[in-house]
Write a protein that holds these residues in place. Structure first.
Motif, PDB file in Angstrom:
ATOM      1  N   ARG A   1      21.329   1.118  13.934  1.00 44.12           N
ATOM      2  CA  ARG A   1      20.844   0.401  15.129  1.00 44.12           C
ATOM      3  C   ARG A   1      19.535  -0.349  14.878  1.00 44.12           C
ATOM      4  NH1 ARG A   1      20.829   5.360  19.148  1.00 44.12           N
ATOM      5  NH2 ARG A   1      22.874   6.226  18.724  1.00 44.12           N
ATOM      6  N   VAL A   2      18.885  -0.055  13.756  1.00 43.23           N
ATOM      7  CA  VAL A   2      17.589  -0.683  13.487  1.00 43.23           C
ATOM      8  C   VAL A   2      17.825  -2.129  13.020  1.00 43.23           C
ATOM      9  CG1 VAL A   2      15.462  -0.592  12.116  1.00 43.23           C
ATOM     10  CG2 VAL A   2      16.585   1.526  12.846  1.00 43.23           C
ATOM     11  N   THR A   3      17.451  -3.072  13.854  1.00 36.26           N
ATOM     12  CA  THR A   3      17.700  -4.474  13.485  1.00 36.26           C
ATOM     13  C   THR A   3      16.500  -5.105  12.788  1.00 36.26           C
ATOM     14  OG1 THR A   3      17.017  -5.061  15.711  1.00 36.26           O
ATOM     15  CG2 THR A   3      19.393  -4.889  15.312  1.00 36.26           C
ATOM     16  N   ALA A   4      15.317  -4.531  12.967  1.00 29.04           N
ATOM     17  CA  ALA A   4      14.115  -5.117  12.368  1.00 29.04           C
ATOM     18  C   ALA A   4      14.188  -5.051  10.847  1.00 29.04           C
ATOM     19  CB  ALA A   4      12.888  -4.360  12.856  1.00 29.04           C
ATOM     20  N   PRO A   5      13.582  -6.032  10.175  1.00 25.35           N
ATOM     21  CA  PRO A   5      13.490  -5.961   8.714  1.00 25.35           C
ATOM     22  C   PRO A   5      12.683  -4.717   8.313  1.00 25.35           C
ATOM     23  CG  PRO A   5      12.768  -8.112   9.523  1.00 25.35           C
ATOM     24  CD  PRO A   5      12.946  -7.240  10.725  1.00 25.35           C
ATOM     25  N   ALA A   6      13.104  -4.050   7.247  1.00 29.67           N
ATOM     26  CA  ALA A   6      12.436  -2.808   6.849  1.00 29.67           C
ATOM     27  C   ALA A   6      12.186  -2.829   5.344  1.00 29.67           C
ATOM     28  CB  ALA A   6      13.291  -1.607   7.216  1.00 29.67           C
ATOM     29  N   LEU A   7      11.080  -2.190   4.954  1.00 25.64           N
ATOM     30  CA  LEU A   7      10.779  -2.059   3.532  1.00 25.64           C
ATOM     31  C   LEU A   7      10.791  -0.572   3.177  1.00 25.64           C
ATOM     32  CD1 LEU A   7       9.736  -3.204   0.783  1.00 25.64           C
ATOM     33  CD2 LEU A   7       7.421  -2.803   1.677  1.00 25.64           C
ATOM     34  N   VAL A   8      11.564  -0.216   2.160  1.00 23.17           N
ATOM     35  CA  VAL A   8      11.583   1.161   1.674  1.00 23.17           C
ATOM     36  C   VAL A   8      10.838   1.190   0.339  1.00 23.17           C
ATOM     37  CG1 VAL A   8      13.026   3.096   0.959  1.00 23.17           C
ATOM     38  CG2 VAL A   8      13.803   1.572   2.805  1.00 23.17           C
ATOM     39  N   VAL A   9       9.678   1.872   0.314  1.00 17.75           N
ATOM     40  CA  VAL A   9       8.887   1.972  -0.917  1.00 17.75           C
ATOM     41  C   VAL A   9       8.956   3.408  -1.419  1.00 17.75           C
ATOM     42  CG1 VAL A   9       6.620   1.567  -1.967  1.00 17.75           C
ATOM     43  CG2 VAL A   9       7.301   0.274   0.063  1.00 17.75           C
ATOM     44  N   TRP A  10       9.253   3.579  -2.685  1.00 16.98           N
ATOM     45  CA  TRP A  10       9.464   4.944  -3.196  1.00 16.98           C
ATOM     46  C   TRP A  10       8.954   5.036  -4.637  1.00 16.98           C
ATOM     47  CZ3 TRP A  10      12.215   7.400   0.779  1.00 16.98           C
ATOM     48  CH2 TRP A  10      12.421   8.780   0.623  1.00 16.98           C
ATOM     49  N   GLY A  11       8.368   6.172  -4.978  1.00 16.59           N
ATOM     50  CA  GLY A  11       7.968   6.422  -6.363  1.00 16.59           C
ATOM     51  C   GLY A  11       9.194   6.742  -7.208  1.00 16.59           C
ATOM     52  N   ALA A  12       9.309   6.077  -8.341  1.00 12.43           N
ATOM     53  CA  ALA A  12      10.491   6.252  -9.193  1.00 12.43           C
ATOM     54  C   ALA A  12      10.605   7.698  -9.696  1.00 12.43           C
ATOM     55  CB  ALA A  12      10.433   5.299 -10.383  1.00 12.43           C
ATOM     56  N   ARG A  13       9.473   8.397  -9.805  1.00 15.98           N
ATOM     57  CA  ARG A  13       9.491   9.748 -10.362  1.00 15.98           C
ATOM     58  C   ARG A  13       9.098  10.778  -9.304  1.00 15.98           C
ATOM     59  NH1 ARG A  13       9.645   8.335 -15.910  1.00 15.98           N
ATOM     60  NH2 ARG A  13      10.307  10.480 -16.227  1.00 15.98           N
ATOM     61  N   ASP A  14       9.494  10.525  -8.066  1.00 17.78           N
ATOM     62  CA  ASP A  14       9.192  11.441  -6.964  1.00 17.78           C
ATOM     63  C   ASP A  14       9.846  12.810  -7.220  1.00 17.78           C
ATOM     64  OD1 ASP A  14       8.924  12.809  -4.554  1.00 17.78           O
ATOM     65  OD2 ASP A  14       9.104  10.982  -3.346  1.00 17.78           O
ATOM     66  N   GLY A  15       9.021  13.855  -7.319  1.00 18.58           N
ATOM     67  CA  GLY A  15       9.536  15.199  -7.564  1.00 18.58           C
ATOM     68  C   GLY A  15       9.753  15.992  -6.285  1.00 18.58           C
TER      69      GLY A  15
ATOM     70  N   HIS B   1       5.402  11.225  -5.774  1.00 10.77           N
ATOM     71  CA  HIS B   1       5.625  11.266  -4.332  1.00 10.77           C
ATOM     72  C   HIS B   1       4.602  10.427  -3.563  1.00 10.77           C
ATOM     73  CE1 HIS B   1       7.105  12.914  -0.605  1.00 10.77           C
ATOM     74  NE2 HIS B   1       5.934  13.427  -0.291  1.00 10.77           N
ATOM     75  N   VAL B   2       3.483  10.133  -4.201  1.00 13.52           N
ATOM     76  CA  VAL B   2       2.425   9.392  -3.501  1.00 13.52           C
ATOM     77  C   VAL B   2       2.104   8.099  -4.256  1.00 13.52           C
ATOM     78  CG1 VAL B   2       0.265   9.734  -2.217  1.00 13.52           C
ATOM     79  CG2 VAL B   2       1.482  11.720  -3.110  1.00 13.52           C
ATOM     80  N   PRO B   3       3.012   7.108  -4.234  1.00 10.84           N
ATOM     81  CA  PRO B   3       2.802   5.884  -5.032  1.00 10.84           C
ATOM     82  C   PRO B   3       1.497   5.177  -4.671  1.00 10.84           C
ATOM     83  CG  PRO B   3       4.747   5.690  -3.613  1.00 10.84           C
ATOM     84  CD  PRO B   3       4.275   7.087  -3.513  1.00 10.84           C
ATOM     85  N   LEU B   4       1.083   5.292  -3.418  1.00 16.16           N
ATOM     86  CA  LEU B   4      -0.148   4.627  -3.001  1.00 16.16           C
ATOM     87  C   LEU B   4      -1.351   5.126  -3.803  1.00 16.16           C
ATOM     88  CD1 LEU B   4      -1.064   2.509  -0.975  1.00 16.16           C
ATOM     89  CD2 LEU B   4      -1.522   4.347   0.640  1.00 16.16           C
ATOM     90  N   GLU B   5      -1.303   6.398  -4.198  1.00 16.26           N
ATOM     91  CA  GLU B   5      -2.403   6.954  -4.998  1.00 16.26           C
ATOM     92  C   GLU B   5      -2.262   6.602  -6.470  1.00 16.26           C
ATOM     93  OE1 GLU B   5      -3.049  11.196  -4.658  1.00 16.26           O
ATOM     94  OE2 GLU B   5      -3.304  11.037  -2.472  1.00 16.26           O
ATOM     95  N   GLU B   6      -1.043   6.715  -6.981  1.00 12.91           N
ATOM     96  CA  GLU B   6      -0.871   6.582  -8.432  1.00 12.91           C
ATOM     97  C   GLU B   6      -0.706   5.131  -8.884  1.00 12.91           C
ATOM     98  OE1 GLU B   6       0.844  10.380 -10.500  1.00 12.91           O
ATOM     99  OE2 GLU B   6       2.306   9.673  -9.017  1.00 12.91           O
ATOM    100  N   GLN B   7      -0.091   4.285  -8.063  1.00 18.67           N
ATOM    101  CA  GLN B   7       0.092   2.871  -8.403  1.00 18.67           C
ATOM    102  C   GLN B   7      -0.348   2.043  -7.196  1.00 18.67           C
ATOM    103  OE1 GLN B   7       0.653   2.141 -11.398  1.00 18.67           O
ATOM    104  NE2 GLN B   7       1.474   4.087 -12.165  1.00 18.67           N
ATOM    105  N   THR B   8      -1.627   2.122  -6.910  1.00 16.76           N
ATOM    106  CA  THR B   8      -2.151   1.501  -5.692  1.00 16.76           C
ATOM    107  C   THR B   8      -1.843   0.004  -5.662  1.00 16.76           C
ATOM    108  OG1 THR B   8      -3.960   3.094  -5.838  1.00 16.76           O
ATOM    109  CG2 THR B   8      -4.227   1.300  -4.263  1.00 16.76           C
ATOM    110  N   GLY B   9      -2.122  -0.697  -6.778  1.00 17.26           N
ATOM    111  CA  GLY B   9      -1.919  -2.144  -6.827  1.00 17.26           C
ATOM    112  C   GLY B   9      -0.483  -2.528  -6.532  1.00 17.26           C
ATOM    113  N   ALA B  10       0.446  -1.924  -7.250  1.00 18.18           N
ATOM    114  CA  ALA B  10       1.862  -2.270  -7.094  1.00 18.18           C
ATOM    115  C   ALA B  10       2.352  -1.963  -5.688  1.00 18.18           C
ATOM    116  CB  ALA B  10       2.688  -1.499  -8.124  1.00 18.18           C
ATOM    117  N   THR B  11       1.861  -0.865  -5.125  1.00 18.65           N
ATOM    118  CA  THR B  11       2.320  -0.468  -3.792  1.00 18.65           C
ATOM    119  C   THR B  11       1.798  -1.440  -2.736  1.00 18.65           C
ATOM    120  OG1 THR B  11       2.225   1.820  -4.559  1.00 18.65           O
ATOM    121  CG2 THR B  11       2.493   1.477  -2.202  1.00 18.65           C
TER     122      THR B  11
END
Lengths: 123, 392
Positions: free
Chosen positions: A61-75, A102-112
């Motif tokens: 039902r979610v019609t709005a555009p969405a971005l899914v950001v995820w760490g490739a090595r999320d444990g 699990h926390v890409p914002l901390e580990e890859q701040t620039g890319a995130t």
């Protein structure tokens, strides 16, 4: 295995996570806040455990555009969860951040940050 | 000192592979390791062992509630108590019903009242929250545990003491008609015991209500702390705590000589502490189960329990368990009674892998050579301040 090994992927990230856990035990105030946070987590996500079984039936039902950001090595939540989110959201874009846990914002701040800005149309 | 015989109903037939591992014996240990035919034999034997306590003159027998574990085969303590009623003449202490975990407290009010009426008023009603792992078992929010406990307790006591029907609109339980049949025989209600791991709130709660506080699986230093906490709390609530309000639950092993008893007890304690009690710390203390205020104290008292390898010699040394000849067990209990000031002694003679013959020998030696001496030596103790009458 320590929690930091699951939440973080890079050596620096894990070291920072361990340092945080060490300080946690040393400072009663931080520890008390940590316990309150854990209690809040349990209150919100104990049953069903940290997931909502109704989501797969509802996300279409979610019609709005969405971005899914995820760490490739999320444990904590494996990257397959990200693919499933992107599959179920009708207008989703998927951005997997390499070399991040699990926390890409901390580990890859620039890319995130770049991924979010690109999605929002910024620069 | 009043003597009670406790029984854990352990399931001893665990595969060597599990014993040698660090895997939890709670919640996730597959029930394919439970063999119902062996279970049948165990229940017959264990019920007989509980009846033996009664026959040998213990003041009462104790049963408890635990779930999804080989540690104990009593998920339904009221069922076990029901089986014991016609086979015993002394008290039956249910230590306790995990009232936070049950869908409805009125069920417990009904079941315990039934047991009390049928047994002629021989029931002691323990109320507990259930241990941390059981919040995993029932998918119950651990951060609500204390709140549910208090509301369930208040509802049960009111249902037992106030003529119904009346309405109850609480936060967790909402009822248009509270009016359980039967009502308990003991008036105003069966004695309430509060078995606990020593949290500040529970100690204060038990003292405030003038209940009996029972501490389990702790070294004597932690028990000393909890008991003096209880006495202080009683003082704050305007009375002096009676010895009958302080109970100690401890594994006991008696044999012919100290050497023999300690040697045998070490093996059983190893299985009890290092296999049966084993679970990850996050399972023992799920988030929100302990308040921020109590967490350091309880986790200090329980440091390593279930989560790290325990040395049986150290356990005996620190008072986690008592083992010895009748004479030395008598001396130990006497000394602890003097130092700790308890009036209720709950001996757990069945723990770990204790076999039928050694169980019977241990209990007989205690009942015949330890209990009488301690009863005779015990100084006259003041009656509990607000304890209900106990018809016998």
């Amino acid at each position: 295995m320590e929690l930091a090994d699951l939440t973080h992927h890079t050596r620096e990230g894990r070291a920072a996570g361990r340092e945080w856990a060490r300080q946690l035990a040393d400072d009663p105030q931080t520890h008390a806040r940590y316990l309150r946070n854990r209690a809040a987590l349990a209150h919100l996500g104990w049953n069903p455990y940290l997931h909502d079984p109704k989501l797969p039936r509802r996300l279409h039902r979610v019609t709005a555009p969405a971005l899914v950001v995820w760490g490739a090595r999320d444990g904590v939540f494996p990257v397959s969860c990200a693919h499933r989110w992107a599959e179920l959201l009708p207008a989703a874009e998927l951005k997997i951040i390499p070399e991040a846990g699990h926390v890409p914002l901390e580990e890859q701040t620039g890319a995130t940050v770049r991924a979010v800005l690109d999605f929002c149309g910024g620069n | 000192v009043q003597f009670f015989g406790f029984h854990l109903m352990p399931y001893p037939y665990l595969p060597e592979q599990h014993r040698a591992s660090r895997d939890s014996t709670w919640v996730t240990l597959s029930n394919r390791h439970f063999d119902p035919r062996r279970g049948h034999e165990l229940y017959q034997r264990y019920l007989g062992e509980l009846v033996l306590y009664d026959k040998l003159g213990f003041d009462g027998v104790c049963v408890n509630e635990h779930h999804q574990t080989a540690y104990g085969l009593m998920p339904a303590p009221n069922v076990v108590a029901g089986m014991l009623v016609p086979q015993t003449t002394g008290k039956i202490a249910i230590l306790g019903n995990a009232i936070s975990l049950r869908d409805h407290p009125l069920r417990i009010a009904e079941e315990v009242a039934m047991l009390d009426v049928v047994s002629g008023g021989r029931i002691i009603s323990g109320f507990v929250r259930g241990i941390g792992s059981e919040y995993h078992t029932f998918g119950m929010d651990p951060s609500q545990s204390r709140e549910r406990f208090h509301e369930a307790h208040d509802l049960i006591i009111r249902a037992w003491t106030e003529p119904g029907p009346f309405e109850w609109y609480g936060r967790h339980f909402k009822l248009r008609y509270v009016n359980p049949w039967p009502r308990p025989l003991q008036q105003p209600h069966p004695p309430i015991w509060s078995p606990s791991q020593g949290s500040t709130e529970t100690v204060d709660w038990a003292a405030r209500h003038r209940y009996t506080y029972l501490q389990t699986f702790s070294d004597t230093a932690s028990i000393q702390r909890a008991f003096s906490g209880f006495r202080d709390a009683a003082g704050r609530h305007g009375y002096t705590a009676a010895p009958e309000q302080l109970g100690w639950s401890v594994p006991v092993y008696v044999a012919g000589t100290d050497e023999e008893a300690r040697r045998a007890a070490r093996g059983h304690l190893d299985f009890l502490f290092n296999t049966l009690l084993r679970m990850p710390r996050d399972m023992f203390f799920p988030p929100g189960y302990l308040t921020a205020q109590s967490a350091p104290r309880v986790m200090g008292a329980k440091r390593g329990l279930g989560t790290a390898q325990a040395d049986p010699n150290d356990l005996l040394e620190r008072g986690f368990a008592i083992a010895g000849s009748p004479e030395s067990v008598r001396q130990q209990v006497e000394r602890y009674a003097r130092e700790l000031g308890f009036g209720v002694f709950c001996g757990t003679f069945q723990f770990g892998t204790v076999g039928p013959e050694e169980f019977e020998r241990s209990v007989r030696l205690f009942a015949e050579q330890v209990m009488p001496a301690l009863r005779a030596a015990a100084p006259a103790t003041p009656a509990a301040p607000a304890g209900p009458e106990l018809p016998r």
